[in-house]
Design a protein around this motif. Structure first.
Motif, PDB file in Angstrom:
ATOM      1  N   HIS A 192       0.820  -1.216   0.000  1.00 35.67           N
ATOM      2  CA  HIS A 192       0.000   0.000   0.000  1.00 35.67           C
ATOM      3  C   HIS A 192       0.854   1.267   0.000  1.00 35.67           C
ATOM      4  CE1 HIS A 192      -3.686   2.236   0.308  1.00 35.67           C
ATOM      5  NE2 HIS A 192      -3.113   3.021   1.194  1.00 35.67           N
ATOM      6  N   HIS A 240       1.071   5.547  -1.885  1.00 36.51           N
ATOM      7  CA  HIS A 240       0.627   6.591  -2.815  1.00 36.51           C
ATOM      8  C   HIS A 240       1.888   7.379  -3.146  1.00 36.51           C
ATOM      9  CE1 HIS A 240      -3.498   5.687  -1.628  1.00 36.51           C
ATOM     10  NE2 HIS A 240      -3.082   5.715  -0.378  1.00 36.51           N
ATOM     11  N   HIS A 271      -9.982   2.075   1.099  1.00 29.16           N
ATOM     12  CA  HIS A 271      -9.652   2.516   2.463  1.00 29.16           C
ATOM     13  C   HIS A 271     -10.937   2.410   3.278  1.00 29.16           C
ATOM     14  CE1 HIS A 271      -6.625   4.626   0.011  1.00 29.16           C
ATOM     15  NE2 HIS A 271      -5.852   4.603   1.078  1.00 29.16           N
ATOM     16  N   HIS A 310      -6.332  -0.590   5.758  1.00 31.08           N
ATOM     17  CA  HIS A 310      -6.329  -0.112   7.158  1.00 31.08           C
ATOM     18  C   HIS A 310      -7.317  -0.885   8.036  1.00 31.08           C
ATOM     19  CE1 HIS A 310      -3.619   2.830   5.713  1.00 31.08           C
ATOM     20  NE2 HIS A 310      -4.525   3.605   5.150  1.00 31.08           N
ATOM     21  N   ASP A 354       2.909   2.509   3.177  1.00 31.53           N
ATOM     22  CA  ASP A 354       2.088   3.725   3.107  1.00 31.53           C
ATOM     23  C   ASP A 354       2.964   4.973   3.202  1.00 31.53           C
ATOM     24  OD1 ASP A 354      -0.202   5.108   2.692  1.00 31.53           O
ATOM     25  OD2 ASP A 354      -1.126   4.678   4.623  1.00 31.53           O
TER      26      ASP A 354
HETATM   27 ZN   LIG Z   1      -3.820   4.890   1.298  1.00 33.26          ZN
END
Ligand SMILES: [Zn+2]
Length: 470
Positions: A71, A73, A238, A275, A326
Motif C-alpha cells: 500500500h 501513494h 480505504h 487499514h 504507506d
Molecule cells: Zn492509502
C-alpha cells in the motif's frame, strides 16, 4: 556430461522460498531466463544443469522473494515530515500537496519512492492513484525504473459532507453522487486494464481503486467490484480508517463502514480492505466470510494515530494480510519489524503470548500472502519455477545477521536494508552493491530538493504550527 542449458542469471545463497512447503535450501541457487525462474534447487545441481553469464550471491548470501509493499501513494513522497505534529492532516496537508503536483512532478515522486524501495529489497509496490492526469507519468516512471507495480486507479465521483461533532445540533452529514461520473471513470479503468492486464507477465498490473465510502458512490462500488471480478484483480478500499468515517457511515446509512460494504455486496476475495483499524468484531467476521484481504500499514497507525487493528482477531478469522509502508519509510524490513513490535506490545505482551504473530506470518505478509491479497500470487511472492524472477539478495555474512539459527526469525528481527546486496525484478538487476542501474542519483537529488520546496510552499499556510526553526 550433458550440455548445460543457458540461463541469463544464477542467484546463489541460502534460499528462503516462501513456497507452499516453506522450503529453505541451505546451499541453493535459482536459475533465471527471460525474466522468469526456470530452476531452483541445490547449488551443485543448478550449476551442473545451467550455465549463466552472470552470477549474483555466494554461499554466504541469503536469497528471498522480492518484498512487496502492498500500500502506497507515490505522490505523497515529497511531503514526508511536513505532516509530523500536524494531526489530523490528510485532507489538510496530504491531499492539497498531492493535488498540487503536475504530471512531471508525479513521475519524479515515483522515481524517488521506487529508488527507496529497491534499495530496501522491495520489488513490487501497490500504488493507489486518484488523479487521472498523473497516470501516464506514473506508468512511464515505473517502466523507466523497472519496479513491478500493481496500479489501482480510480477517481472519486461523489461529494460528501461530514458534520463535525459540535455542529451536529443543526448540521447533518450527507453524500451526493455526481451524475454520470462513475460510468465515465470506470470506462477509463476498463481501458487501463486493457492496456495493463491484471494477469500475465507485464511489469504494471492494473487494479481498481475505490478509495473510500466518502468519495465514491454506491454505483461506483458495485460496478468497480464487478470489474475487479471480471479481470481477476484487486479492488482497493480505504475502510474504517478514522472515527469521522465511522461516524459519517452511521449518520448517512445507519451502518458501520464494513457493514455498508457488505450491504453493497462488494466483500469478496478481490476486496482489499485498506487499514480497517476500527473494524468491529462483527465487521472482521464479514470480511472473513467474504474472503477479503487486509492491507495493513503498522507505521501509519502510529504516524496518523488512528488505531491499531486487532491483528490476532483478523488472523484467527483466517483473513489474509498484506503489509504496506504507506510512504512511512518505504522499507519493508522496517515495516515487518514495526508490525512485530506494535502488535507485540499491544496483544503479545498483554496476553504473555509470544505466538501473537510468528516470524513466518510476518514474512508471508511481506511476500506470498501479500501477493495473494493483491491477486498476484500467480506471478510473484515466492521463489518457484514459472514465477517471475523477483528476488532480493542479502549479505548473510554481515555481522549483525550472525549467529544464524532460524532464517525467517533472523530476517524479521534483525535484517535491514543495509544487508541488501542486490534487488532483481523480472530477472533484471536494478540495484547491486550501492549502484542503481536505472536511476540517475544526481537527478533524483535535484528533483527531491525541488519537490520538497514545492510542497512546503503549498502546505505552509495550512499548518497549525510554524515549521521547526532549526
Ligand atoms: Zn492509502
Amino acid at each position: 556430461m550433458t550440455k548445460r542449458q543457458p540461463a541469463d542469471l544464477i542467484v546463489r545463497g541460502r534460499i528462503v522460498t516462501m513456497d507452499a512447503a516453506r522450503r529453505i535450501i541451505a546451499d541453493g541457487a535459482v536459475a533465471v531466463r527471460g525474466g522468469d525462474i526456470v530452476a531452483i534447487g541445490e547449488a551443485s545441481a543448478i550449476a551442473a544443469a545451467y550455465e549463466a553469464t552472470t552470477t549474483v550471491g555466494d554461499g554466504g548470501s541469503i536469497v528471498m522473494p522480492g518484498l512487496i509493499d502492498a500500500h502506497t501513494h507515490c505522490s505523497q513522497c515529497f511531503v514526508r515530515t511536513l505532516t509530523s505534529g500536524e494531526l489530523p492532516m490528510i485532507p489538510r496537508i496530504y491531499n492539497p500537496a498531492q493535488r498540487s503536483l503536475d504530471p512531471e512532478q508525479a513521475g519524479q515522486t515515483v522515481r524517488l519512492i521506487a529508488t527507496q524501495l529497491l534499495r530496501a529489497g522491495v520489488t513490487t509496490m501497490c500504488e493507489g492513484t486518484l488523479n487521472r492526469s498523473h497516470e501516464d507519468a506514473i506508468v512511464a516512471a515505473v517502466e523507466e525504473v523497472g519496479i513491478r507495480t500493481v496500479m489501482a486507479r480510480g477517481m472519486a465521483d461523489q461529494d460528501f459532507h461530514h458534520a463535525a461533532l459540535y455542529s451536529q445540533v443543526t448540521d447533518r452529514s450527507w453524500v451526493k453522487a455526481r451524475e454520470g461520473e462513475a460510468e465515465r471513470d470506470l470506462a477509463h479503468t476498463e481501458d487501463f486494464l486493457g492496456r495493463f492486464p491484471a494477469k500475465g507477465r507485464g511489469l504494471v498490473r492494473g487494479a481498481v481503486n475505490v478509495s473510500s465510502l466518502l468519495g465514491f458512490s454506491e454505483h461506483y462500488f458495485r460496478e468497480g467490484a464487478r470489474i475487479a471480478q471480471r479481470h481477476g484483480t484487486s479492488m482497493q478500499v480505504h475502510i474504517s480508517r478514522d472515527r469521522e468515517e465511522v461516524e459519517l457511515c452511521l449518520a448517512v446509512w445507519g451502518r458501520r463502514p464494513i457493514e455498508r460494504l457488505h450491504d453493497l455486496g462488494v466483500i469478496d476475495r478481490h476486496l482489499v480492505a485498506v487499514h480497517a483499524v476500527l473494524a468491529s468484531e462483527a465487521e472482521i467476521q464479514l470480511l472473513a466470510k467474504g474472503g477479503a484481504g487486509l492491507a495493513h500499514s503498522p507505521t501509519e497507525c502510529v504516524a496518523n494515530m488512528n488505531a491499531v487493528p486487532n491483528m490476532p482477531r483478523f488472523r484467527a478469522a483466517g483473513i489474509r494480510v498484506a503489509l504496506g509502508c504507506d510512504n512511512q519509510g518505504n522499507d519493508m524490513f522496517d515495516t515487518m519489524r514495526a508490525a512485530w513490535l506494535i502488535h507485540g506490545a499491544k496483544w503479545g505482551v498483554a496476553a504473555y503470548d509470544p505466538e501473537f504473530l510468528t516470524a513466518g506470518d510476518l514474512l508471508a505478509m511481506a511476500t506470498i500472502e501479500s501477493a495473494s491479497v493483491l491477486c498476484a500470487d500467480d506471478l510473484i511472492g515466492s521463489l518457484e519455477v514459472g514465477k517471475a524472477a523477483d528476488l532480493v539478495v542479502l549479505d548473510g555474512n554481515a555481522p549483525h545477521l550472525l549467529a544464524t539459527h532460524h532464517l525467517p526469525s533472523d530476517l524479521v528481527r534483525f535484517a535491514t536494508r543495509g544487508e541488501v546486496k542486490a534487488t532483481i525484478v523480472a530477472g533484471r538487476i536494478l540495484y547491486r552493491d550501492g549502484q542503481f542501474m536505472t536511476v540517475d542519483l544526481d537527478r533524483l537529488r535535484r528533483e527531491a530538493a525541488a519537490g520538497a520546496a514545492h510542497v512546503r510552499a503549498i502546505v505552509e499556510e495550512r499548518r497549525y504550527k510554524p515549521f521547526p526553526a532549526f
